[in-house]
Design a protein around this motif. Structure first.
Motif, mmCIF file in Angstrom:
data_model
loop_
_atom_site.group_PDB
_atom_site.id
_atom_site.type_symbol
_atom_site.label_atom_id
_atom_site.label_comp_id
_atom_site.label_asym_id
_atom_site.label_seq_id
_atom_site.Cartn_x
_atom_site.Cartn_y
_atom_site.Cartn_z
ATOM 1 N N ILE A 163 43.393 56.666 -50.855
ATOM 2 C CA ILE A 163 41.753 56.013 -50.301
ATOM 3 C C ILE A 163 41.289 55.038 -50.976
ATOM 4 O O ILE A 163 41.029 55.501 -52.281
ATOM 5 C CB ILE A 163 41.071 57.433 -49.800
ATOM 6 N N SER A 164 40.966 54.093 -50.302
ATOM 7 C CA SER A 164 39.826 53.187 -51.266
ATOM 8 C C SER A 164 38.779 52.806 -50.536
ATOM 9 O O SER A 164 38.861 52.903 -49.160
ATOM 10 C CB SER A 164 40.625 51.941 -51.322
ATOM 11 N N VAL A 165 37.580 52.915 -50.876
ATOM 12 C CA VAL A 165 36.089 52.458 -50.447
ATOM 13 C C VAL A 165 35.977 51.228 -50.480
ATOM 14 O O VAL A 165 35.976 50.769 -51.679
ATOM 15 C CB VAL A 165 35.267 53.559 -50.944
ATOM 16 N N LEU A 220 32.960 52.380 -61.201
ATOM 17 C CA LEU A 220 33.070 50.871 -61.536
ATOM 18 C C LEU A 220 34.418 49.977 -61.190
ATOM 19 O O LEU A 220 34.439 48.830 -60.873
ATOM 20 C CB LEU A 220 32.325 50.469 -62.875
ATOM 21 N N ASN A 221 35.400 50.565 -61.947
ATOM 22 C CA ASN A 221 36.757 49.946 -61.803
ATOM 23 C C ASN A 221 37.607 50.660 -60.925
ATOM 24 O O ASN A 221 38.761 50.403 -61.096
ATOM 25 C CB ASN A 221 37.164 49.944 -63.366
ATOM 26 N N GLY A 222 37.166 51.483 -59.905
ATOM 27 C CA GLY A 222 38.030 52.297 -59.044
ATOM 28 C C GLY A 222 38.893 53.397 -59.743
ATOM 29 O O GLY A 222 39.763 53.849 -59.362
ATOM 30 N N ILE A 276 27.391 52.703 -53.365
ATOM 31 C CA ILE A 276 28.473 53.752 -52.516
ATOM 32 C C ILE A 276 29.782 53.706 -53.281
ATOM 33 O O ILE A 276 30.343 54.607 -53.856
ATOM 34 C CB ILE A 276 28.586 53.276 -51.132
ATOM 35 N N ARG A 277 30.296 52.374 -53.515
ATOM 36 C CA ARG A 277 31.587 52.274 -54.081
ATOM 37 C C ARG A 277 31.609 52.699 -55.626
ATOM 38 O O ARG A 277 32.660 53.529 -55.856
ATOM 39 C CB ARG A 277 31.949 50.594 -54.070
ATOM 40 N N ALA A 291 37.160 56.006 -61.408
ATOM 41 C CA ALA A 291 36.019 57.211 -61.796
ATOM 42 C C ALA A 291 35.586 57.742 -60.509
ATOM 43 O O ALA A 291 36.050 57.299 -59.475
ATOM 44 C CB ALA A 291 35.263 56.749 -62.773
ATOM 45 N N GLY A 292 34.403 58.315 -60.597
ATOM 46 C CA GLY A 292 33.480 58.573 -59.462
ATOM 47 C C GLY A 292 33.938 59.794 -58.666
ATOM 48 O O GLY A 292 35.143 60.604 -59.418
ATOM 49 N N LEU A 293 33.563 60.055 -57.756
ATOM 50 C CA LEU A 293 33.916 61.331 -56.839
ATOM 51 C C LEU A 293 35.368 61.424 -56.480
ATOM 52 O O LEU A 293 36.035 62.590 -56.642
ATOM 53 C CB LEU A 293 33.134 61.487 -55.412
ATOM 54 N N LYS A 294 36.152 60.299 -56.209
ATOM 55 C CA LYS A 294 37.353 60.464 -55.729
ATOM 56 C C LYS A 294 38.258 60.994 -56.944
ATOM 57 O O LYS A 294 39.033 61.657 -56.935
ATOM 58 C CB LYS A 294 37.919 58.939 -55.255
#
Length: 181
Positions: A89-91, A109-111, A102-103, A113-116
């Motif tokens: 899944i990609s936002v 920042l680089n796809g 959101i992203r 890390a974050g919640l996913k």
């Protein structure tokens, strides 16, 4: 120069999108039903044997330990499947300030890390922890084949059998942003 086919006719219209495009109204709420995912093949948890609860003490026997281990083992594949479904899944909400926010929160920042990323790690930790819990209980059930044997179990035996699972669940806490106990 005209746009068309070799016989001079225009190509058919492109397919219409399945969703209706709407202009953002500045609101911060979503109507009911937005963002809901339903799986057509839900997971049915294993049945758990019941008891009368009228006993005077606690007892554990090998068949109960084995059933517990088997039931825990049945939770591993759906956890792994959830992780695999989340992985691709990609936002991509757009290229404006709020979309970037959101992203960044969802994908980093680089796809990477974050919640996913946190959820993928947590699901992997959960699957590993459940598998190690299953293996630890199976190990205890093999070592203590009768109630009399189980009565001789030491705290060290239990700790040794559960040590891997404990580490996995500690990683689950830290990977989700929490602090280890």
């Amino acid at each position: 120069m005209t746009y068309g086919t070799l016989d001079g006719t225009l190509p058919p219209d492109p397919p219409k999108p399945k969703h209706k495009l709407e202009e953002y109204d500045g609101g911060t709420t979503l109507p009911d039903g937005s963002g809901v995912y339903s799986d057509g093949t839900p997971f049915d948890p294993p049945s758990v044997p019941g008891g009368s609860g009228g006993g005077k003490g606690t007892s554990v026997d090998t068949p109960s330990m084995t059933l517990f281990a088997d039931n825990i083992g049945k939770l591993v594949p759906p956890t792994q499947a959830a992780s695999k479904k989340l992985e691709p899944i990609s936002v991509a909400p757009g290229a404006f300030y709020h979309a970037d926010q959101i992203r960044t929160k969802v994908s980093g920042l680089n796809g990477d890390a974050g919640l996913k990323s946190q959820y993928v790690k947590v699901l992997a930790d959960l699957a590993q922890g459940l598998g190690d819990l299953r293996d630890g209980v199976t190990q205890l059930a093999a070592k203590y084949t009768s109630l009399e044997d189980a009565n001789s179990m030491t705290a060290t035996d239990l700790q040794t059998a559960m040590q891997s699972a404990t580490g996995d669940f500690t990683a689950l806490l830290t990977d989700s942003g929490g602090a280890a106990a």
